[in-house]
Design an enzyme around this catalytic site. Structure first.
Site, PDB file in Angstrom:
ATOM      1  N   TYR A   1     -15.218  20.619  -1.824  1.00  0.00           N
ATOM      2  CA  TYR A   1     -16.477  20.763  -2.557  1.00  0.00           C
ATOM      3  C   TYR A   1     -17.138  19.425  -2.853  1.00  0.00           C
ATOM      4  CZ  TYR A   1     -14.811  25.482  -2.967  1.00  0.00           C
ATOM      5  OH  TYR A   1     -14.353  26.736  -2.659  1.00  0.00           O
TER       6      TYR A   1
ATOM      7  N   ARG B   1     -11.281  35.175  -7.122  1.00  0.00           N
ATOM      8  CA  ARG B   1     -11.093  35.732  -5.794  1.00  0.00           C
ATOM      9  C   ARG B   1     -11.413  37.229  -5.865  1.00  0.00           C
ATOM     10  NH1 ARG B   1      -6.400  32.371  -6.473  1.00  0.00           N
ATOM     11  NH2 ARG B   1      -6.390  30.606  -5.004  1.00  0.00           N
TER      12      ARG B   1
ATOM     13  N   HIS C   1      -6.083  26.470  -7.342  1.00  0.00           N
ATOM     14  CA  HIS C   1      -5.586  25.762  -6.167  1.00  0.00           C
ATOM     15  C   HIS C   1      -4.340  24.966  -6.539  1.00  0.00           C
ATOM     16  CE1 HIS C   1      -9.789  25.715  -4.053  1.00  0.00           C
ATOM     17  NE2 HIS C   1      -9.149  26.848  -3.895  1.00  0.00           N
TER      18      HIS C   1
ATOM     19  N   HIS D   1     -16.533  35.788  -1.779  1.00  0.00           N
ATOM     20  CA  HIS D   1     -15.946  34.445  -1.697  1.00  0.00           C
ATOM     21  C   HIS D   1     -17.016  33.358  -1.700  1.00  0.00           C
ATOM     22  CE1 HIS D   1     -12.140  32.385  -1.348  1.00  0.00           C
ATOM     23  NE2 HIS D   1     -12.650  31.564  -0.463  1.00  0.00           N
TER      24      HIS D   1
ATOM     25  N   LYS E   1      -2.864  33.974  -6.020  1.00  0.00           N
ATOM     26  CA  LYS E   1      -1.922  33.852  -4.918  1.00  0.00           C
ATOM     27  C   LYS E   1      -0.556  33.409  -5.425  1.00  0.00           C
ATOM     28  CE  LYS E   1      -5.256  32.790  -1.260  1.00  0.00           C
ATOM     29  NZ  LYS E   1      -5.670  31.807  -0.225  1.00  0.00           N
TER      30      LYS E   1
ATOM     31  N   ARG F   1     -17.647  32.428  -5.161  1.00  0.00           N
ATOM     32  CA  ARG F   1     -16.580  31.527  -5.626  1.00  0.00           C
ATOM     33  C   ARG F   1     -16.872  30.096  -5.183  1.00  0.00           C
ATOM     34  NH1 ARG F   1     -10.897  31.105  -6.843  1.00  0.00           N
ATOM     35  NH2 ARG F   1      -9.725  29.913  -5.292  1.00  0.00           N
TER      36      ARG F   1
END
Length: 308
Positions: A286, A159, A277, A251, A183, A254
């Site tokens: 994806y 990120r 994630h 991004h 995160k 990414r």
């Protein structure tokens, strides 16, 4: 204190107590602020409708969301975000013995299909990363840094803020691994490739030319830690220099990392871990990007697809 004022006081106290719990659980400040806004909006609605917090029912939540769509033009994404915060708050109230309505915990809204992110082909990525070294000394310094950033964004799927916050002691050179904090203050370790290794080592020899009093890997020309906005601007400039028409941003690199890696490996779980994630469904977007590849495999492999 009248009944309405008392209700307001109790609601606010419940909310602040819950936010304190989230803070102790080390949720990020941005997450806590978003939860605060979403839940406070719902509680304000309940107050206006003279609904006691312990009496909230599923029908009240449905009416609130309908109100937000009609009066605030909320998107499906906004509703999903707010509903997640409200459900968690109501679950906490249930644990405190304040509220008991299991229907609210199970209430979900059908998600709209996610828009697929724009994508660069591996050939486009090569065009970006294998540009010739500029002729001027200033541009050579910038390219050494920018190439290292681009290689790392694509090589490890970082990120933007993870790249900016990367420090020298986060790099394990012998194993070609980096440690990042993503995160929710969750730390993960990710490999980086040979090209990124070479670019990083070259950049760090250039970085030594400027005196710095910190350990951040990427710095601006004045020696300070590079900012998110500076990285965004440099990625766009290098895309233009490479002759790419795409509106390139960190991004998107990414996204490319995830899609290209999934296409080559087929290992959704590994890609999930490297992206950081917490929910596998976030990574599954994806799989849609590789439909052509999957269709080809199906035609080659499935017994009912083979032509006789």
């Amino acid at each position: 204190m009248n009944t309405i004022q008392s209700n307001q006081h109790n609601i606010n106290q419940y909310l602040f107590d819950w936010l304190d719990v989230l803070s102790v659980q080390q949720h990020s400040q941005n997450t806590i602020e978003a939860y605060h806004r979403d839940v406070q909006s719902f509680l304000h609605y309940c107050l206006e409708q003279q609904i006691q917090i312990q009496d909230v029912e599923l029908s009240d939540l449905r009416q609130y969301l309908s109100y937000c769509v009609e009066q605030k033009n909320w998107s499906n994404q906004s509703m999903q975000r707010a509903l997640s915060a409200i459900r968690q708050f109501m679950q906490w109230l249930q644990n405190q013995g304040v509220h008991d309505n299991a229907q609210i915990q199970d209430f979900k809204i059908k998600r709209q299909p996610r828009p697929l992110p724009g994508m660069l082909s591996p050939e486009n990525i090569q065009q970006l990363l294998d540009q010739p070294v500029p002729s001027t000394e200033k541009q050579q310094w910038l390219w050494a840094r920018d190439k290292a950033m681009l290689e790392l964004l694509y090589s490890s799927g970082l990120r933007l803020h993870e790249l900016v916050e990367l420090k020298l002691n986060d790099i394990a050179w012998s194993e070609q691994l980096i440690r990042v904090t993503g995160k929710g203050n969750k730390t993960r370790v990710i490999p980086f490739g040979q090209k990124a290794d070479q670019a990083l080592k070259l950049w760090l020899t250039v970085r030594l030319q400027k005196p710095v009093d910190h350990h951040f890997v990427f710095i601006s020309q004045n020696g300070q830690q590079i900012s998110d906005r500076q990285v965004q601007n440099r990625v766009k400039q290098q895309a233009q220099r490479a002759g790419l028409s795409a509106d390139l941003h960190p991004h998107l690199l990414r996204h490319c990392f995830a899609s290209h890696l999934l296409s080559a490996s087929g290992d959704l779980r590994a890609v999930q871990e490297m992206l950081g994630h917490s929910d596998l469904s976030t990574t599954q977007v994806y799989t849609h990007l590789d439909f052509e590849h999957l269709a080809k495999i199906y035609d080659q492999s499935h017994p009912r697809a083979k032509k006789t």
